[in-house]
Design an enzyme around this catalytic site. Structure first.
Site: not given
Ligand code: FAD
Length: 396
Positions: A369, A270, A161, A366, A339, A245
């Site tokens: 939520s 509209r 990612w 980054e 909507q 952020r």
């Molecule tokens: C369009 C896009 C661009 C990106 N660009 C970059 C980049 O340039 N560089 C980079 O390094 N990364 C990048 N990312 C990665 C991004 O930072 C990660 O997707 C993000 O940190 C979440 O990690 P994950 O997807 O592995 O989700 P996971 O860590 O597996 O988490 C999945 C879900 O679990 C829940 N969760 C996780 N932790 C907690 C907690 N502590 N408490 C409660 N709930 C929780 C949340 O709902 C979360 O969305 C990008 C992602 C996207 C979608």
């Protein structure tokens, strides 16, 4: 300037940026290939003098740029932000020679930067990253602390990612130099894309965004490639995220404002039930709620950015609050706008169809939520914690 009202010169600058986004950047974005780095767009951001401002302006200016560009061209906004995200660690923590080699090219848009923290098994829990930096010079093994000699490492593992991968010209890569040390055993490296052993694959996303996975097969790096100090790389990542952020929040506010403006125009034009849509109180009150929430998010973003620029002690909490509120608000506002537009908003190519796809990812990247709530809670409880509590919240 206070956090609550911009100076006339700042408002004028925002108007100019919106006009540039619509007239100069939107046409270039439309010519780009979805999901690929748009080098013509990046070069134009340089020619317009916006990329150099990433390194000469503060957090509030960054937010104003992101909000204003997002209003008319999310692709330009994202291209600008990614240059900043990838290159800020070089600007803030790089040596004179690292800065001299890369920052002029990032600023004129001839070099594309990327920030590589996330891994397949380390997203929100970024301190769990496992990409290994293993000592490569038996004569001068790495023993911790500052490296003065010819020490070198080999990077082995995966990143996932990573925006701008695999097309970026260099990557800020966070690698594990001390196994088992969590956030305290990570080092930031500046890795040029042409290093042997580095390869990548593009990933196809809901909203076309240049992004990919990277594979490191014993990629050589030396002490000259370290950003900051060995084992202190997590701080480099967190400093960068604290700056960026609030500006993700600004991106969200720009999208929310674009959705709100489109809704004002549409509901005013509209015909419905013998009048205009806006004549229905159920409609106008929804629009009022959209405006209310957008403005509240904007103020919180400006306040967080102003706190960053002032070096306030509560930046992590404010940055997390601003990102959280603004990205969730933008999701709400864009959904309401869809909507109130009805079917036309769901047609491919409509502004709101585009925003509906764009607005989703910032609630995840980054720091999702939920991770922002974790940061806010940790900061709130900080004065109440016992001295040995040492966890780090991340979320790239
Ligand atoms: C369009 C896009 C661009 C990106 N660009 C970059 C980049 O340039 N560089 C980079 O390094 N990364 C990048 N990312 C990665 C991004 O930072 C990660 O997707 C993000 O940190 C979440 O990690 P994950 O997807 O592995 O989700 P996971 O860590 O597996 O988490 C999945 C879900 O679990 C829940 N969760 C996780 N932790 C907690 C907690 N502590 N408490 C409660 N709930 C929780 C949340 O709902 C979360 O969305 C990008 C992602 C996207 C979608």
């Amino acid at each position: 300037m206070t956090a609550f009202s911009l100076e006339p010169a700042q408002l004028t600058w925002c108007d100019e940026l919106r006009a540039l986004a619509a007239e100069r950047l939107r046409p270039l974005a439309e010519k780009g290939e979805p999901g690929r780095v748009n080098r013509a767009l990046v070069a134009e951001l340089g020619a317009l003098g916006l990329l150099p401002r990433l390194f000469t302006s503060g957090a509030l200016d960054l937010c104003l740029m992101r909000e204003s560009l997002a209003h008319a061209c999310t692709e330009a906004e994202t291209a600008l932000a990614l240059q900043g995200l990838g290159a800020h660690p070089v600007h803030a923590h790089g040596t004179a020679s690292q800065r001299a080699r890369w920052l002029p090219r990032v600023s004129d848009g001839t070099a594309v930067a990327a920030f590589a923290l996330s891994e397949p098994d380390a997203g929100s829990d970024a301190a769990a990253l496992t990409l290994r930096a293993e000592p490569d010079t038996p004569a001068a093994p790495y023993t911790g602390g500052r490296v003065d000699g010819p020490s070198a490492w080999r990077l082995t593992g995966e990143k996932c990612w990573i925006s701008n991968a695999p097309e970026a010209d260099f990557y800020t890569v966070f690698a594990r130099t001390t196994p088992g040390a969590g956030a305290r055993g990570v080092t930031a490296f500046l890795v040029p894309a042409d290093r042997p052993g580095l390869s990548g694959t593009p990933l196809d996303m809901l909203s076309p965004h240049p992004i990919g996975a990277l594979a490191f097969d014993a990629v050589p790096v030396t002490a000259d490639d370290v950003l900051g100090e060995p084992d202190r790389g997590f701080r480099v990542a967190m400093d960068t995220l604290n700056l960026f952020r609030p500006s993700v929040g600004a991106f969200a506010v720009g999208m929310a404002q674009a959705a709100l403006d489109a809704t004002l125009a549409h509901t005013s034009a509209r015909d419905a039930f013998g009048g205009k849509l806006r004549d229905l109180q159920a409609v106008s009150h929804q629009v009022a709620e959209m405006a209310l929430r957008t403005e509240a998010a904007r103020l919180m973003v400006y306040a967080a950015a102003t706190a960053y620029d002032a070096g306030a002690p509560d930046v992590p909490k404010r940055a997390a609050m601003a990102k959280l509120l603004a990205t969730e608000t933008a999701q709400y506002v864009v959904d309401r706008a869809v909507q109130l537009h009805g079917a036309r908003a769901l047609r491919r190519g409509h502004l709101l169809e585009h925003l509906y796809r764009e607005v989703r990812a910032p609630r995840v990247y980054e720091g999702a939520s939920e991770v922002q709530r974790g940061i806010v809670a940790k900061e709130l409880y900080r004065p109440h914690r016992t001295p040995d509590a040492t966890t780090e919240e991340a979320g790239s």
